[in-house]
Design an enzyme around this catalytic site. Structure first.
Site, PDB file in Angstrom:
ATOM      1  N   HIS A  63       8.239   0.609  -0.692  1.00 29.13           N
ATOM      2  CA  HIS A  63       7.111   0.312  -1.577  1.00 29.13           C
ATOM      3  C   HIS A  63       7.552   0.638  -2.996  1.00 29.13           C
ATOM      4  O   HIS A  63       7.817   1.795  -3.302  1.00 29.13           O
ATOM      5  CB  HIS A  63       5.893   1.146  -1.179  1.00 29.13           C
ATOM      6  CG  HIS A  63       5.422   0.858   0.214  1.00 29.13           C
ATOM      7  ND1 HIS A  63       4.491  -0.116   0.489  1.00 29.13           N
ATOM      8  CD2 HIS A  63       5.780   1.377   1.417  1.00 29.13           C
ATOM      9  CE1 HIS A  63       4.282  -0.163   1.805  1.00 29.13           C
ATOM     10  NE2 HIS A  63       5.058   0.729   2.385  1.00 29.13           N
ATOM     11  N   LEU A  64       7.675  -0.397  -3.814  1.00 37.03           N
ATOM     12  CA  LEU A  64       8.132  -0.168  -5.194  1.00 37.03           C
ATOM     13  C   LEU A  64       6.970  -0.011  -6.164  1.00 37.03           C
ATOM     14  O   LEU A  64       7.164   0.341  -7.317  1.00 37.03           O
ATOM     15  CB  LEU A  64       9.068  -1.294  -5.638  1.00 37.03           C
ATOM     16  CG  LEU A  64      10.387  -1.399  -4.848  1.00 37.03           C
ATOM     17  CD1 LEU A  64      11.235  -2.549  -5.374  1.00 37.03           C
ATOM     18  CD2 LEU A  64      11.179  -0.093  -4.903  1.00 37.03           C
ATOM     19  N   ARG A  65       5.763  -0.285  -5.703  1.00 35.31           N
ATOM     20  CA  ARG A  65       4.503   0.013  -6.424  1.00 35.31           C
ATOM     21  C   ARG A  65       4.240  -0.823  -7.677  1.00 35.31           C
ATOM     22  O   ARG A  65       3.162  -0.728  -8.246  1.00 35.31           O
ATOM     23  CB  ARG A  65       4.432   1.496  -6.817  1.00 35.31           C
ATOM     24  CG  ARG A  65       4.585   2.475  -5.664  1.00 35.31           C
ATOM     25  CD  ARG A  65       3.485   2.331  -4.649  1.00 35.31           C
ATOM     26  NE  ARG A  65       3.515   3.406  -3.658  1.00 35.31           N
ATOM     27  CZ  ARG A  65       3.032   3.300  -2.435  1.00 35.31           C
ATOM     28  NH1 ARG A  65       2.482   2.173  -2.030  1.00 35.31           N
ATOM     29  NH2 ARG A  65       3.081   4.303  -1.590  1.00 35.31           N
ATOM     30  N   ASN A  95       1.998  -4.654  -0.816  1.00 36.08           N
ATOM     31  CA  ASN A  95       0.724  -3.970  -1.134  1.00 36.08           C
ATOM     32  C   ASN A  95       0.722  -3.338  -2.527  1.00 36.08           C
ATOM     33  O   ASN A  95       0.464  -2.160  -2.694  1.00 36.08           O
ATOM     34  CB  ASN A  95       0.373  -2.944  -0.060  1.00 36.08           C
ATOM     35  CG  ASN A  95       1.399  -1.849   0.068  1.00 36.08           C
ATOM     36  OD1 ASN A  95       2.562  -2.037  -0.316  1.00 36.08           O
ATOM     37  ND2 ASN A  95       0.997  -0.714   0.582  1.00 36.08           N
ATOM     38  N   ASP A 153       1.477  -5.279   5.391  1.00 37.67           N
ATOM     39  CA  ASP A 153       1.777  -3.867   5.645  1.00 37.67           C
ATOM     40  C   ASP A 153       0.675  -2.940   5.168  1.00 37.67           C
ATOM     41  O   ASP A 153       0.145  -3.087   4.071  1.00 37.67           O
ATOM     42  CB  ASP A 153       3.085  -3.458   4.966  1.00 37.67           C
ATOM     43  CG  ASP A 153       3.502  -2.057   5.374  1.00 37.67           C
ATOM     44  OD1 ASP A 153       3.529  -1.789   6.581  1.00 37.67           O
ATOM     45  OD2 ASP A 153       3.757  -1.221   4.487  1.00 37.67           O
ATOM     46  N   HIS A 180       2.732  -4.037  10.659  1.00 38.49           N
ATOM     47  CA  HIS A 180       2.392  -2.613  10.685  1.00 38.49           C
ATOM     48  C   HIS A 180       1.374  -2.503  11.812  1.00 38.49           C
ATOM     49  O   HIS A 180       0.219  -2.868  11.641  1.00 38.49           O
ATOM     50  CB  HIS A 180       1.794  -2.267   9.310  1.00 38.49           C
ATOM     51  CG  HIS A 180       1.032  -0.981   9.244  1.00 38.49           C
ATOM     52  ND1 HIS A 180       1.360   0.017   8.364  1.00 38.49           N
ATOM     53  CD2 HIS A 180      -0.063  -0.526   9.900  1.00 38.49           C
ATOM     54  CE1 HIS A 180       0.508   1.025   8.498  1.00 38.49           C
ATOM     55  NE2 HIS A 180      -0.360   0.718   9.415  1.00 38.49           N
ATOM     56  N   ASN A 282       1.653   7.388   7.610  1.00 38.62           N
ATOM     57  CA  ASN A 282       1.102   6.489   8.620  1.00 38.62           C
ATOM     58  C   ASN A 282       2.173   5.471   9.011  1.00 38.62           C
ATOM     59  O   ASN A 282       2.630   4.741   8.154  1.00 38.62           O
ATOM     60  CB  ASN A 282      -0.131   5.777   8.054  1.00 38.62           C
ATOM     61  CG  ASN A 282      -0.887   5.043   9.145  1.00 38.62           C
ATOM     62  OD1 ASN A 282      -0.679   5.299  10.325  1.00 38.62           O
ATOM     63  ND2 ASN A 282      -1.733   4.116   8.747  1.00 38.62           N
ATOM     64  N   ASP A 309      10.483   3.231   4.834  1.00 39.79           N
ATOM     65  CA  ASP A 309       9.052   3.205   4.471  1.00 39.79           C
ATOM     66  C   ASP A 309       8.829   4.075   3.226  1.00 39.79           C
ATOM     67  O   ASP A 309       7.835   4.816   3.139  1.00 39.79           O
ATOM     68  CB  ASP A 309       8.165   3.670   5.636  1.00 39.79           C
ATOM     69  CG  ASP A 309       6.683   3.356   5.404  1.00 39.79           C
ATOM     70  OD1 ASP A 309       6.361   2.639   4.427  1.00 39.79           O
ATOM     71  OD2 ASP A 309       5.859   3.834   6.196  1.00 39.79           O
ATOM     72  N   HIS A 313       4.091   8.615  -3.966  1.00 33.27           N
ATOM     73  CA  HIS A 313       2.751   8.958  -4.445  1.00 33.27           C
ATOM     74  C   HIS A 313       2.885  10.066  -5.472  1.00 33.27           C
ATOM     75  O   HIS A 313       3.716  10.968  -5.316  1.00 33.27           O
ATOM     76  CB  HIS A 313       1.857   9.439  -3.294  1.00 33.27           C
ATOM     77  CG  HIS A 313       1.498   8.366  -2.323  1.00 33.27           C
ATOM     78  ND1 HIS A 313       0.705   7.296  -2.665  1.00 33.27           N
ATOM     79  CD2 HIS A 313       1.833   8.184  -1.023  1.00 33.27           C
ATOM     80  CE1 HIS A 313       0.561   6.508  -1.600  1.00 33.27           C
ATOM     81  NE2 HIS A 313       1.248   7.014  -0.604  1.00 33.27           N
TER      82      HIS A 313
END
Lengths: 442, 329
Positions: A63-65, A95, A153, A180, A282, A309, A313
């Site tokens: 996840h590169l956000r 996402n 995902d 997922h 998760n 994964d 955060h």
């Protein structure tokens, strides 16, 4: 311009190669792999004795956000973390905010990745618009813009019908659907693996069956459609069983496991630190029997790839009550040390198998270039010192977020250097010193 | 019904001299000696409540903040009375008046309170582990007044105190706990305490409300209430939240009462001197028949009275521990 990687043990499962070889790189590609190649004016990278020269590692689940959550990670900081962790390519989940369900967002991600100029970035597009599970996104347009696979995902494709259509449509495009797997009604508002520790700590549970139920559905739908389904971050022993059964009857199903799921268990929620939100992810950390099943699947070939994964955060978001904290931990910079320390040195898998799981298979499963060190291939190369210990220091991570449960762990196995397209994009601080035994940070 | 004994009952465990931790986060972490110390101290504290002037100067000059993020009448009032009887300066904050509703995090709320130098924080919170988070970032002593589905240590201590008054011991007693085992923090604290003190704990409730991994709790469990109540010394009922029906935990309140409600008929299976307990608030006609709640075996209101004494003991021991630390510097 040419570069010669000289010395070291080359391990390339795709070519069945394991031994002392040199690699000559011309421009972005590998020109020749052979023994004692002549320098011929090439820039020489001398590999310290005992180091491994392997095809660039590929993480197919990060996840590169960016766009939207740049306080957690950017494409620039995320790819810096990738190359520091030995990954020459990453596939990023959709996402973001907005969700990558449209070619325009895919193009934005690729533009940012090119500007960063570090790891290759392969966007994964959303299966459904807004990942809402209602209407199929324009998979063909997204693929044309650069998406290599599709996934909702974090929000599993809830209805069997949409999943069926997505698989059929993706099959036409020759792309996999990554799921997922999690039954939303069984997961409920669970925050930890349903078992003794969640019960004792008063945390709402997520049973392993919440995952395996949907894995079983997806295997059945892959069988029905003949499409390729890839099971993301598998954690429960029942899921492994479902994948194994599918593979045995020839269904096109592949799967990945994360370093934290083959290393940690739910016991850690209770001690040494109770309710550590860096242990909240998760799928959740599961019981020993599940963790041991993952180790078995890694060894026996049922599990195709290791993926991190990587889920950054911000510290503020994790500094809250356990049930209010977001799920996920960063993983790009701790994967290689965990794979070597916990799997290779622990005697669970061979070095060759480790490279298959981290490079050969991710390329094969996602139909990506790379994962090989053969003549004409992309000159994406990772150099690993399997015996150099390092102590993980969260503050020193290149990722913008520091949410790792491995802070302070001393692990044997370190990335020394990373080359993408023939260019050195990462060199460890201590690379020039060659091998040291334990270099503990205080 | 037996008359409560006023003299401390002889127990097999010997009280330790002081508590190990500066916080009371849960029963987990307390050993039998520490539990006995709190219970023995509460005996003396209970005597204070019988005086004409119900006040001792023990905590004079100390500030205690009661921070309640969940509605509570009984526990909050009990802590407030305990604090006032020990002469502490007290302040109670409930969610309605806190800045949490303005989007402030728990950590920031508490850091701001700490800037005003309280000595102790008593907290009730809907999230399991919230007091553990505070204990990592606070200087004050933290007392857990109930965290999510995790623990409610002072409830278990007052329950043990009440049992000890009636039975003179905890070791070897058959204690049947009936109700919503899954969501109950009272249950978790009671299991830890009763196990530490050597009681024979039986849990009973519908299969849907039994926590996973119950076989590792060190207790016996059954879905047949008659088996749980049979020859029990203590029957403890847990509150059934009626909205649990919506999570498919049981079909109706009516059926729950039929299968698990404590009636005078069922209670006859227990020992003749059984005591019936409930942490409150009660749902009459759901987990307990009024004839039992108000009947001769009920000690439910004694539990409430004893709550003040037990909380005084906890406050006193934690404050004393702090004073020791200061004098040791």
């Amino acid at each position: 311009m040419s570069t010669l990687i000289k010395g070291g043990r080359v391990i390339d499962p795709s070519a069945g190669r394991d031994g002392a070889f040199d690699i000559l790189i011309e421009g972005e590609r590998i020109a020749q792999v052979g023994r004692d190649l002549a320098t011929n004016g090439a820039h020489v990278i001398e590999i310290p004795k005992g180091c491994l020269v392997v095809p660039g590692l590929i993480d197919i689940h990060v996840h590169l956000r960016e766009p939207g959550q740049e306080h957690k990670e950017t494409i620039s900081s995320g790819t810096a973390a990738a190359v520091a962790g030995g990954f020459t390519a990453v596939a990023c989940m959709p996402n973001t905010e907005p969700i990558n369900d449209h070619a325009g967002i895919t193009q934005f991600i690729l533009k940012k990745a090119a500007e960063a100029g570090l790891a290759r970035v392969y966007p994964i597009g959303a299966v459904s618009l807004g990942s809402a599970g209602e209407q199929l996104a324009e998979l063909g347009e997204q693929q044309a813009a650069g998406c290599i696979a599709f996934s909702d995902d974090g929000r599993p494709v809830a209805t069997a019908l949409l999943m069926r259509r997505a698989l059929e449509y993706a099959r036409m495009l020759g792309a996999p659907i990554i799921d997922h797997c999690e039954d939303p009604t069984l997961k409920g508002d669970g925050v930890a693996h349903e078992g003794y520790y969640a019960s004792a700590l008063g945390l709402r549970g997520i049973p392993g069956a919440a995952e395996s139920l949907m894995v079983e559905r997806d295997v059945s739908l892959a069988e029905l459609t003949g499409a390729h389904v890839h099971i993301a971050h598998m954690s429960a022993r029942q899921s492994l069983r479902a994948v194994r059964a599918g593979k045995d009857r020839g269904v096109h199903v592949t799967c990945e496991v994360t370093p934290h799921h083959f290393t940690l268990t739910d016991e850690l929620l209770d001690a040494p630190v109770k309710y550590d939100t860096n242990l909240k992810m998760n799928p959740p950390l599961r019981e020993r029997v599940d963790r041991d099943a993952m180790l078995e699947g890694l060894a026996d070939g049922t599990i195709d790839t290791i993926a991190t994964d990587h889920a950054p955060h911000h510290a503020d978001e994790k500094m809250v009550e356990f049930d209010r904290a977001p799920f996920g931990i960063v993983g790009l910079e701790t994967a290689v040390p965990l794979v070597f320390d916990r799997l290779v040195h622990a005697g669970k898998i061979s070095v060759r198998r480790a490279i298959e799981l981290l490079s050969t298979n991710p390329a094969r499963v996602m139909n990506l270039p790379g994962g090989t060190l053969t003549d004409g291939a992309l000159a994406d190369v990772t150099i690993i010192d399997p015996d150099r210990s390092q102590t993980i220091d969260a503050a020193a991570l290149k990722s913008r977020s520091k949410n790792t449960p491995f802070h302070g762990w001393t692990l044997r196995g370190s990335v020394v250097m990373t080359l993408v397209g023939g260019r050195v994009v990462h060199r460890a601080d201590t690379a020039s010193q060659g091998r040291t035994t334990a270099h503990a940070r205080t | 019904m037996t008359t409560p004994v006023q003299i401390p009952a002889p127990v097999s465990e010997v009280a330790t001299e002081r508590l190990k931790s500066k916080h009371l986060l849960g029963i987990a972490g307390l050993d039998a000696g520490e539990i006995t110390l709190i219970l023995d101290t509460a005996v003396a504290m209970k005597e204070v409540g019988t005086r004409a002037i119900k006040k001792v100067p023990t905590l004079r000059g100390r500030t205690v903040v009661n921070l309640f993020f969940e509605p509570s009448t009984r526990t909050r009032t009990s802590f407030e009375i305990a604090e006032k009887r020990l002469s502490a300066d007290t302040l109670s904050i409930s969610t309605a008046t806190s800045s949490v509703s303005k989007g402030e995090t728990l950590a920031d709320t508490v850091r701001n309170l700490e800037a005003m130098s309280p000595d102790m924080i008593v907290m009730r919170h809907a999230s399991s582990g919230a007091p553990h988070l505070l204990s990592r970032i606070c200087r004050s002593a933290i007392i857990n007044a109930g965290d999510g589905m995790h623990e409610h240590p002072t409830q278990a201590l007052l329950d043990a105190f009440t049992i000890r008054e009636h039975k003179r011991r905890l070791k070897g007693l058959k204690v049947a706990i009936v109700g919503d085992l899954l969501h109950s923090r009272v249950l978790r604290s009671n299991v830890l305490l009763l196990n530490a003190m050597g009681a024979d704990v039986w849990l009973c409730g519908p299969a849907t409300l039994m926590p996973a991994g119950l076989d590792r709790f060190g207790v016996r469990s059954t879905t047949r209430i008659d088996e749980a109540v049979d020859e029990a010394d203590v029957v403890m009922l847990l509150r059934i939240q009626q909205e649990r029906m919506h999570g498919h935990f049981f079909p109706s309140v009516r059926e729950y009462f039929t299968l698990f409600g404590m009636t005078p008929e069922r209670l006859r299976l227990a020992k003749d001197d059984v005591i019936v307990m409930h942490p409150g608030p009660m749902n009459r006609g759901v987990e307990i028949d009024s004839a039992v709640a108000d009947g001769p075996y009920s000690v439910i209101l004694e539990q409430v009275s004893n709550g003040v004494a037990v909380r005084m003991a906890v406050l006193y021991l934690l404050a004393g521990r702090e004073a020791d630390e200061v004098s040791n510097v």
